[in-house]
Design a protein around this motif. Structure first.
Motif, PDB file in Angstrom:
ATOM      1  N   GLU A  99     -46.606 -18.133  55.970  1.00 54.82           N
ATOM      2  CA  GLU A  99     -45.563 -17.802  54.988  1.00 54.82           C
ATOM      3  C   GLU A  99     -44.697 -19.023  54.660  1.00 54.82           C
ATOM      4  N   THR A 100     -44.535 -19.881  55.650  1.00 56.11           N
ATOM      5  CA  THR A 100     -43.684 -21.066  55.465  1.00 56.11           C
ATOM      6  C   THR A 100     -44.320 -22.097  54.547  1.00 56.11           C
ATOM      7  N   VAL A 101     -45.610 -22.290  54.678  1.00 50.26           N
ATOM      8  CA  VAL A 101     -46.316 -23.299  53.890  1.00 50.26           C
ATOM      9  C   VAL A 101     -46.945 -22.721  52.628  1.00 50.26           C
ATOM     10  N   PHE A 102     -46.796 -21.420  52.463  1.00 49.14           N
ATOM     11  CA  PHE A 102     -47.393 -20.778  51.298  1.00 49.14           C
ATOM     12  C   PHE A 102     -46.686 -21.200  50.006  1.00 49.14           C
ATOM     13  N   TRP A 103     -47.484 -21.459  48.979  1.00 51.70           N
ATOM     14  CA  TRP A 103     -46.963 -21.880  47.679  1.00 51.70           C
ATOM     15  C   TRP A 103     -47.587 -21.025  46.586  1.00 51.70           C
ATOM     16  N   ASP A 104     -46.731 -20.273  45.898  1.00 55.56           N
ATOM     17  CA  ASP A 104     -47.246 -19.384  44.863  1.00 55.56           C
ATOM     18  C   ASP A 104     -47.053 -19.991  43.474  1.00 55.56           C
ATOM     19  N   PRO A 105     -48.112 -20.351  42.772  1.00 53.98           N
ATOM     20  CA  PRO A 105     -48.046 -20.955  41.442  1.00 53.98           C
ATOM     21  C   PRO A 105     -47.314 -20.061  40.442  1.00 53.98           C
ATOM     22  N   SER A 106     -47.544 -18.790  40.510  1.00 49.78           N
ATOM     23  CA  SER A 106     -46.902 -17.867  39.561  1.00 49.78           C
ATOM     24  C   SER A 106     -45.402 -17.782  39.844  1.00 49.78           C
ATOM     25  N   MET A 107     -45.020 -18.238  41.036  1.00 48.95           N
ATOM     26  CA  MET A 107     -43.608 -18.204  41.430  1.00 48.95           C
ATOM     27  C   MET A 107     -42.934 -19.538  41.118  1.00 48.95           C
ATOM     28  N   GLU A 108     -43.593 -20.633  41.408  1.00 49.68           N
ATOM     29  CA  GLU A 108     -43.030 -21.969  41.197  1.00 49.68           C
ATOM     30  C   GLU A 108     -43.230 -22.439  39.769  1.00 49.68           C
ATOM     31  N   LEU A 109     -44.304 -22.010  39.169  1.00 48.94           N
ATOM     32  CA  LEU A 109     -44.597 -22.412  37.791  1.00 48.94           C
ATOM     33  C   LEU A 109     -44.266 -21.250  36.863  1.00 48.94           C
TER      34      LEU A 109
END
Length: 109
Positions: A99-109
Motif C-alpha cells: 500500500e505504501t509503494v502503490f501508485w495509482d495512475p488514475s489517482m495521480e494523473l
DNA sequence: CTCTTGACTGAGG
DNA sequence: GCCTCAGCCAAGA
C-alpha cells in the motif's frame, strides 16, 4: 494529442513509463486509467513487448503485490532485484508494504 | 469469422 | 485467509 490513435499496447507502455521511481502499480489500475478496467489481462499481455523498451515492467504487479510476471524476465529474481534497487522490499515474489509503494495512475494523473 | 491463450480481478465456498 | 470458478477483452493462428 489523441490517445485513441495509439494502440492499446502503446497506451499501456506510456502509462508504465510514467510510474515514479520507487513506486509500483497494478495491471487493473493501468487498465482502469486507460478506460478498460476489465482489460487488466491485456495490460500484462501487452507487457510481453515491454522487454527491450523503456517500460519499467518490473514496477507492474498484480493487485496483491505479487510479482506474477517475474517469469517473463530473463533471470529468476531479476524483477525482484530491480524493485529492491528502488527501495521496494520484496520477499518471495511478494512486495512488502504494498500500500505504501502503490501508485495509482488514475489517482495521480 | 471462430477458437485459444493470457504478466488479471472479483465473487463465492 | 486460501482455493476455485467465471467473466472480462485484445491479439494471434
Amino acid at each position: 494529442m489523441k490517445q485513441e490513435t495509439l494502440n492499446f499496447f502503446d497506451k499501456v507502455f506510456e502509462v508504465a513509463k510514467q510510474i515514479p521511481y520507487g513506486k509500483v502499480t497494478s495491471y487493473g489500475a493501468i487498465a482502469k486509467y486507460l478506460g478498460a478496467a476489465r482489460s487488466a489481462r491485456m495490460v500484462g499481455y501487452a507487457m510481453n513487448g515491454s522487454t527491450g523498451k523503456d517500460v519499467p515492467a518490473h514496477r507492474i504487479v498484480n493487485r496483491k503485490g505479487l510479482l506474477t510476471g517475474k517469469h517473463h524476465f530473463e533471470g529468476t529474481n531479476l524483477m525482484q532485484q530491480l524493485l529492491e534497487s528502488e527501495g521496494i522490499k520484496v520477499i518471495d515474489n511478494q512486495i512488502q508494504d504494498f500500500e505504501t509503494v502503490f501508485w495509482d495512475p488514475s489517482m495521480e494523473l
